[in-house]
Design an enzyme around this catalytic site. Structure first.
Site: not given
Lengths: 272, 394
Positions: A52, A63
């Site tokens: 990923e 995030d």
């Protein structure tokens, strides 16, 4: 006639062997794009099943601090979409059996141009996109283009999905990204979610492979989670390792080797 | 009107949010729809506006300014509301909604601090926990408002990421909401964010425009020629404009933050220099590069220092219903001083952008034209910063 997406091939192979997928995450361009390429190679050599790759964003509002700092470093090193596609094209040519996924904010796709983005991604050998801020409600503007290029949009579920779960599972392709806790990305010491209930509910609506992510910090947590699902995704723990290397001022080669060792701790070094 | 049920305004709007928050957004929309059609809710909201916020706010005929500019000027005095700005209108509505949904805690982002103060005020009144996220830069620029929030019992969290201003505070508030989505209500301060927020905030701010309409008919006998308001995210402008969208002869004019000028690159003029993108849960116009990275913005006004604009504004601009012009820091400061000396009213530096735009556009109006300028807030919070800008306070 399109060829089968290698995400499906990979999970079928893993299932046949009774193995769980290990999916490490790395931010492209942290500390620079050459280093990322080296890091990804080390990850694959040490047992990563899917890769990923995070596309850095200026304002990563979903995030936590570790990925935020990684994104900032990556942008400071001048990383552009073109660099990420070029790197992934080399990597996917070198590792044709490993699926490459991009994790990115929707604006990175939208502003690039949806058609232009997917044709570049296809050319780069990308098998799937994880776009956390593109919920099912807004997918229709992207889905036909994704389908035309044979690229999967990986669906996400969270502990708050509740009545949305079966709808999400129905649309899911490749695997289901199962967020195991509330909040943003980042390592955690413990979880509030009951995995048995959470994955039990998901298993009852779909048999698509399920991979757990968000907050997995060590191999022991990974082993615990694997009792309930088909694979695990580790991001912040890897970025933290990269950050440590940058802090100690070691070279890219050493950072890549250090990340490879961390991946080996998680996988035991066996590629399925 | 211009929206549909998925929160679309033409191509803009939508609900580009992480899965963690999707359930909460649907839950909020459902609760809001029920509240809207519940006379107990709307009646209580109206009572709070009247008895707690001090509405209706005055529509003031600015005689000296009218004489000076050669146009009939009315000022909509949102600066006279409790807590000193239009922000309280929206916050009271959302706090009542939070209570109705059984939430125990309010969180908010704030730029200039006015929305944070209003949220802290409502939290104090209703006995709710309150956390406010504010950029470090803005905490310096608006230190008095930080203390006001603390005095009201709120915790102010310093945000140091990015440019340490409103956009970063908004990102941090979104992160916090996804960490504690179950017991927390996110009180968004402008007509931005994922659906249903732009609609909810507009509906709670439309009282400004509804009152203007009634007051103009009463005092002036007809609708205004034009309405002028400042726009950052765009809540006071949206509240001012919305009830007049269907009146084609009423010009809707907004002033955005031109900072040091568009050509300097140091500005927050989203309509003038922005492009379509997706950020903070909405599709709208943003200041960004060719790969969608948000570019740093700047304005003397902490409340307008945001790289985006509400989706309904982007739409009103596209269809040509509303007009958007940028006003520089210098022009805003000059208007700040002008209104203080001419009318004895010290406006918020945000609102001074609207005053400056009227001064700039005066030649487009004749003496009989009535122009309403919305004074979104009072200027006490800005006095020190303007004094410094002018070199009078060190």
């Amino acid at each position: 006639m399109q060829t089968e997406n290698i995400i499906d091939i990979t999970f079928r192979r893993l299932r046949a062997k009774g193995k769980k997928a290990f999916i490490p995450f790395v931010t492209a361009g942290d500390p620079n794009i050459r280093a990322t390429e080296r890091i990804v190679k080390e990850m694959i050599r040490n047992g990563a099943d899917l890769i990923e790759i995070g596309v850095p964003y200026s304002d990563p509002s979903m995030d936590g601090p570790v990925i935020m700092r990684a994104d900032r470093r990556a942008l400071q090193s001048g990383t552009r979409m073109r660099d990420i596609f070029d790197m992934t094209e080399r990597l996917s040519a070198g590792f044709p059996d490993t699926p490459f996924l991009l994790l990115l904010y929707y604006n990175s796709v939208f502003v690039y141009g949806i058609e232009r983005f997917f044709s570049s991604a296809k050319k780069a050998g990308i098998s799937g996109l994880i776009i956390p801020d593109l919920p099912p409600e807004e997918r229709s503007e992207v889905q036909p283009t994704a389908d035309a290029h044979g690229i999967y949009l990986i669906s996400m579920v969270t502990p708050t999905s509740t009545e949305r779960m079966s709808g999400i599972c129905k649309e899911a392709k490749g695997f289901l990204y199962c967020v195991t806790s509330l909040g943003v990305t980042g390592v955690r010491k413990s979880y509030a979610t009951s995995f048995r209930e959470y994955f039990g509910a998901l298993d009852s609506v779909s048999d698509i492979p399920k991979c757990a992510g968000f907050g997995i910090s060590d191999p022991e947590q990974k082993r615990q989670l694997e009792q309930y699902c088909d694979g695990t995704i580790v991001g912040s723990a890897i970025e933290r390792r990269i950050e440590e290397g940058i802090g100690k001022n070691v070279n890219e080669e050493q950072i890549a080797i250090s990340v490879g060792k961390l991946v080996q701790e998680f996988t035991g070094g066996n590629k399925a | 009107m211009s929206e549909n049920k998925n929160g679309r305004y033409g191509p803009y709007g939508g609900r580009y949010s992480g899965e963690t928050l999707m359930h909460a957004l649907h839950e909020l929309e459902k609760a809001y729809r029920e509240a809207q059609s519940d006379p107990a809710f709307t009646g209580e909201y109206a009572r709070f506006l009247r008895e707690y916020a001090g509405r209706p706010s005055l529509l003031y005929y600015a005689e000296r300014m009218s004489r000076d500019l050669g146009v009939t000027v009315y000022l909509k005095r949102e600066d006279l509301n409790h807590t000193g700005a239009h922000k309280i209108n929206n916050v009271l509505g959302q706090a009542l909604l939070a209570m109705r949904m059984g939430k125990k805690r309010l969180i908010a982002e704030t730029g200039a601090g006015q929305h944070g103060v209003a949220t802290a005020t409502a939290a104090a009144y209703f006995g709710l926990e309150c956390d406010v996220f504010m950029g470090k830069e803005d905490m310096i620029r608006q230190s008095l408002n930080v203390y006001r929030m603390e005095l009201l019992g709120a915790t102010v969290h310093e945000v140091t990421d990015g440019t340490a201003t409103l956009k970063d505070a908004t990102s941090e508030a979104l992160r916090e909401w996804s960490r504690r989505v179950e017991d927390t209500f996110y009180v968004i301060g402008s007509v931005v964010g994922p659906h249903p927020y732009p609609e909810i905030v507009r509906d709670f701010q439309r009282v400004i425009g509804d009152e203007i309409r009634a007051e103009m008919l009463e005092k002036h006998g007809r609708l205004p020629t034009a309405l002028i308001a400042c726009v950052g995210g765009g809540s006071n402008a949206m509240g001012t404009f919305y009830p007049f969208i269907g009146d084609p002869y009423v010009r809707l004019i907004a002033a955005e933050a031109g900072g040091e000028g568009i050509e300097s690159g140091r500005h927050a003029a989203t309509v003038a220099a922005g492009t379509i993108g997706v950020f903070h849960g909405m599709k709208s116009l943003f200041l960004q590069n060719d790969e969608g990275q948000i570019t740093p913005v700047y304005s003397i006004s902490a409340g307008m220092d945001y790289p985006g604009i509400g989706p309904e504004h982007a739409y009103l601009h596209d269809i040509g219903r509303a007009e958007y012009f940028s006003i520089t820091d210098d022009e805003a400061v000059e208007a700040f001083e002008y209104l203080s000396r001419t009318e004895g009213i010290i406006p918020a530096i945000e609102s001074a952008h609207a005053v400056a735009l009227l001064k700039k556009m005066r030649s487009e109006f004749c003496r009989d034209d009535a122009v309403v300028v919305t004074l979104s807030g009072r200027g006490d919070k800005d006095v020190e910063a303007i004094g410094r800008y002018r070199g009078r306070i060190h």
